[in-house]
Design a protein around this motif. Structure first.
Motif, mmCIF file in Angstrom:
data_model
loop_
_atom_site.group_PDB
_atom_site.id
_atom_site.type_symbol
_atom_site.label_atom_id
_atom_site.label_comp_id
_atom_site.label_asym_id
_atom_site.label_seq_id
_atom_site.Cartn_x
_atom_site.Cartn_y
_atom_site.Cartn_z
ATOM 1 N N ASP A 113 0.812 -1.213 0.000
ATOM 2 C CA ASP A 113 0.000 0.000 0.000
ATOM 3 C C ASP A 113 0.849 1.269 0.000
ATOM 4 O O ASP A 113 0.342 2.350 -0.310
ATOM 5 N N ALA A 159 -0.692 1.138 -13.870
ATOM 6 C CA ALA A 159 -1.742 1.694 -13.004
ATOM 7 C C ALA A 159 -1.500 1.314 -11.547
ATOM 8 O O ALA A 159 -1.632 2.152 -10.636
ATOM 9 N N GLY A 160 -1.125 0.057 -11.298
ATOM 10 C CA GLY A 160 -0.862 -0.380 -9.934
ATOM 11 C C GLY A 160 0.330 0.331 -9.320
ATOM 12 O O GLY A 160 0.315 0.719 -8.144
ATOM 13 N N TRP A 202 1.521 3.327 -10.147
ATOM 14 C CA TRP A 202 1.218 4.728 -9.888
ATOM 15 C C TRP A 202 0.264 4.886 -8.707
ATOM 16 O O TRP A 202 0.325 5.884 -7.981
ATOM 17 N N HIS A 203 -0.598 3.926 -8.489
ATOM 18 C CA HIS A 203 -1.453 3.969 -7.299
ATOM 19 C C HIS A 203 -0.579 3.969 -6.044
ATOM 20 O O HIS A 203 -0.828 4.730 -5.089
ATOM 21 N N CYS A 251 1.412 7.338 -5.725
ATOM 22 C CA CYS A 251 0.566 8.429 -5.240
ATOM 23 C C CYS A 251 0.241 8.278 -3.759
ATOM 24 O O CYS A 251 0.006 9.274 -3.063
ATOM 25 N N ALA A 252 0.230 7.051 -3.274
ATOM 26 C CA ALA A 252 -0.095 6.827 -1.861
ATOM 27 C C ALA A 252 1.000 7.319 -0.933
ATOM 28 O O ALA A 252 0.767 7.481 0.268
ATOM 29 N N LEU A 286 -4.682 9.011 -14.699
ATOM 30 C CA LEU A 286 -4.208 8.812 -13.335
ATOM 31 C C LEU A 286 -3.651 10.133 -12.806
ATOM 32 O O LEU A 286 -3.067 10.915 -13.550
ATOM 33 N N CYS A 318 -2.002 12.040 -8.963
ATOM 34 C CA CYS A 318 -1.691 11.952 -7.536
ATOM 35 C C CYS A 318 -2.352 13.082 -6.750
ATOM 36 O O CYS A 318 -2.159 13.184 -5.543
#
Length: 693
Positions: free
Chosen positions: A566, A629-630, A632-633, A636-637, A690, A692
């Motif tokens: 995460d 995508a995963g 960058w998720h 951004c977290a 996408l 952030c």
């Protein structure tokens, strides 16, 4: 009456300085430049970081709260600094930082540059443990508990004597060779400094009251020259990353990170240049590559780190018996040598701006020769290093760590590559990429003025071996774990470190798990630690679709089957290795199961590059897009720590949470709040759809 001198400063003047502090006439007003000073702050865990840059002044102030208080100021000038460490406290103390200003003064005709800051601290008392002034490398050793005591015993002059009044205390001394040195001072208007049982103690005037402190620190080392125009209009509007990059960028060199690495590091410079290239002004890229060429060894090896200022003086005293400040360069790293050709080619051949000025750049003077001569020295070194494996592709002919060296590539802690000797990235990615770059330079005719026909023939022979090098080297690092064994390892490892295995086991399909080992051991056996170095292959190589599907898919699985959490992509996962390896790659280890910002950037840039290809099947593109995508998720977290060198994590209630590395004192080292290669997302916008924000 003659005034007694102490470290080059008259004692009377010193006492007046610390007593008057902000009002002292010894300090000149800040220079009035064409723009406001660069000032920004970053808070990570218990550490407040304040950065200041204005002309000849550049400084990084750290205030550490908690049970291990600290005041530290680092200067890019001479990679120098001054730090005050206090004894552990019974209960946490808390610093609050006010205004920070730049200050300049002249002593005996020499310029001293520094900062002044106002702060307050809540504590019943603070007991000084040590004051350390000098090279940042010495402060770094002290922080890590490595070598400072021995250095102090060998060179007692590095210890500064405190000058004490009831309201102030100061330390200052010359550099060991008599050059202008270093100073730090504290003063208070509502506290008292006393000597108690041989210790310096600071107490509030009234119990329970926050003490107001004025902090001043300065260095006499030669200042660096900041860039006035660093970025172009394509850079992302991330103010924090822009500020961190500005603080670390100078015409003489780029700094790896602050506070711990406030000087040149070859690998950090090259990787940052490669990723930031699209948004840097041409003069900045030229200066960065020139700084690498200027530090090459006579046989063409790239310098990893430089020893400058007092560190150089100490080393020369130790080795030569003479107090010279001539820089000392470290050539222990083997990856930097093979990074230079592809990075130089990316600018001088691939980028239209660099290509336009390539011939002029190579013709530029460098010492008694030209920059092109230096580049050719490196290319010939790489070619020579490649010949043994090209002739006989066995593991013993791969590029190994240097004899007796425990480190040699970017994972430069003792456990970084699992005690291996032959790093994966150096052999399966960097060497083939370097050989291809040599071929590009030859094809462009840029080497003609700097080589003989015999040298060009030798370089050409090396360049033609690139594909075979990559094919044979990659095969030696292949790891294959059966599905049953992989699932068992993931389950046991998750149990040991206290995280859930559900998502990870679900992601492990019926096929064997196959990935490149982090390294080979001394007997050529692959060390099966899943790692992020495949990102280099995505950025510099052209893997076939099957390899992309397999390797990217493995990395993007949830940890502890893959690298994804995460809070970011981890740089290593030892789940598939023997159980005795697991503890050496913990989330408290510098290169363990932690997140490095630049490795995420390498992966993001690599995925973007692979998706730009036109020869991949639709299914592979879909896999890459899902991975992008995963990734960058996760990127951004972790925006709160985006300019940090690295960060760790904790796990509770099914979630991973960011833990600043070293800020709480629970890790083996400490992260820099501003790291050069962590700013590279300025050149990496999030993919369409996408964001952030």
């Amino acid at each position: 009456m003659a005034r007694r001198k102490l470290g080059g400063w008259p004692v009377a003047a010193t006492l007046a300085w610390v007593a008057g502090l902000a009002l002292s006439p010894a300090w000149a007003a800040p220079e009035q430049g064409s723009r406001a000073p660069l000032q920004f702050r970053i808070t990570e865990g218990n550490i407040e970081n304040a950065f200041f840059q204005d002309g000849s002044v550049a400084a990084h102030l750290l205030l550490s709260s908690g049970e291990k208080p600290r005041v530290l100021v680092a200067f890019p000038a001479g990679n120098s600094g001054a730090g005050l460490w206090f004894e552990p406290t019974d209960k946490p103390v808390h610093w609050s930082l006010g205004q920070v200003t730049g200050q300049r003064r002249t002593v005996d005709g020499h310029a001293w540059n520094g900062i002044a800051a106002d702060a307050s601290v809540t504590a019943d008392r603070l007991v000084l443990k040590d004051a350390v002034l000098g090279s940042i490398r010495m402060l770094r050793d002290y922080q890590q508990g490595q070598g400072y005591a021995a250095q102090l015993a060998a060179t007692p002059k590095v210890a500064a004597t405190p000058q004490l009044t009831e309201r102030s205390v100061s330390w200052q001394r010359e550099r060991l060779d008599g050059a202008p040195g270093y100073a730090i001072a504290l003063s208070t208007d509502n506290g008292r400094f006393t000597r108690e049982d041989g210790h310096l103690v600071l107490r509030p005037q009234r119990a329970g009251e926050a003490m107001r402190l004025h902090i001043e620190a300065s260095t006499g080392e030669t200042p660096l020259t900041p860039f006035t125009h660093l970025l172009n209009d394509h850079a992302q509007p991330d103010e924090r990353s822009r500020e961190a990059l500005q603080f670390l960028s100078y015409r003489e060199k780029f700094l790896a990170g602050s506070w711990r690495f406030d000087t040149y590091f070859g690998r950090d410079t090259m990787m940052s240049l490669r990723l930031l290239m699209p948004v840097l002004q041409p003069a900045a890229v030229d200066a960065g590559i020139a700084s690498v060429l200027a530090r090459l060894s006579p046989d063409g090896q790239v310098a990893h780190e430089e020893g400058i200022g007092e560190f150089a003086v100490m080393q020369h005293l130790k080795e030569d018996g003479k107090p010279s400040a001539e820089p000392i360069y470290d050539y222990v790293m083997v990856d930097s040598n093979v990074m230079l050709p592809p990075v130089a080619a990316a600018w001088l051949l691939d980028d239209p701006r660099g290509r336009h000025g390539a011939r002029a750049f190579l013709a530029g003077k460098l010492g008694a020769g030209r920059q092109g001569d230096a580049l050719v020295r490196n290319l010939l070194f790489v070619a020579n290093s490649s010949e043994a494996f090209a002739r006989q592709p066995v593991y013993s002919n791969l590029i190994a760590l240097k004899p007796n060296a425990k480190v040699g590539q970017w994972r430069d802690s003792n456990e970084g590559i699992g005690r291996g000797r032959y790093p994966y990235d150096v052999n399966a990615v960097w060497m083939p990429s370097a050989l291809r770059a040599i071929g590009q330079f030859l094809d462009a005719g840029l080497l003609d003025d700097y080589t003989t026909p015999v040298q060009r023939e030798r370089l050409r022979a090396a360049a033609t071996s690139a594909d075979a090098w990559e094919r044979h080297a990659s095969a030696l690092f292949a790891v294959r774990v059966s599905n049953e064994r992989a699932s068992e390892q993931v389950r046991d490892y998750a149990r040991q470190i206290g995280v859930s295995d559900a998502a990870a086991l679900k992601a492990v399909d019926a096929s064997p798990v196959e990935f490149p080992a982090i390294a080979l051991d001394a007997q050529g056996k692959p060390i099966p630690v899943l790692n992020s170095d495949e990102g280099f292959q995505l950025l510099f190589g052209k893997p076939d679709a099957a390899v992309l599907d397999r390797n990217v898919g493995n990395l993007m699985r949830p940890f502890p089957a893959g690298l994804m959490t995460d809070v970011g992509m981890l740089v290593a996962n030892p789940a598939y290795a023997d159980h005795d390896v697991w503890s050496r790659f913990g989330n408290n280890a510098y290169h363990g199961t932690v997140v490095w910002a630049w490795q995420q950037a390498i992966m993001a840039a690599g995925l973007k590059r692979q998706l730009a290809r036109s020869d991949l099947p639709a299914t592979t593109r879909q896999h890459l897009e899902a991975a992008q995508a995963g990734l960058w998720h996760a990127i951004c977290a972790a925006q709160a720590v985006r300019t940090s060198e690295l960060w760790s994590w904790s796990y509770a209630n099914g979630q991973y949470r960011i833990q600043p590395f070293g800020a709480e004192g629970a890790h083996e080292d400490e992260s820099n709040a501003a790291q050069l290669w962590s700013t590279v997302f300025l050149a990496l916008p999030a993919p369409a759809g996408l964001s952030c924000r």
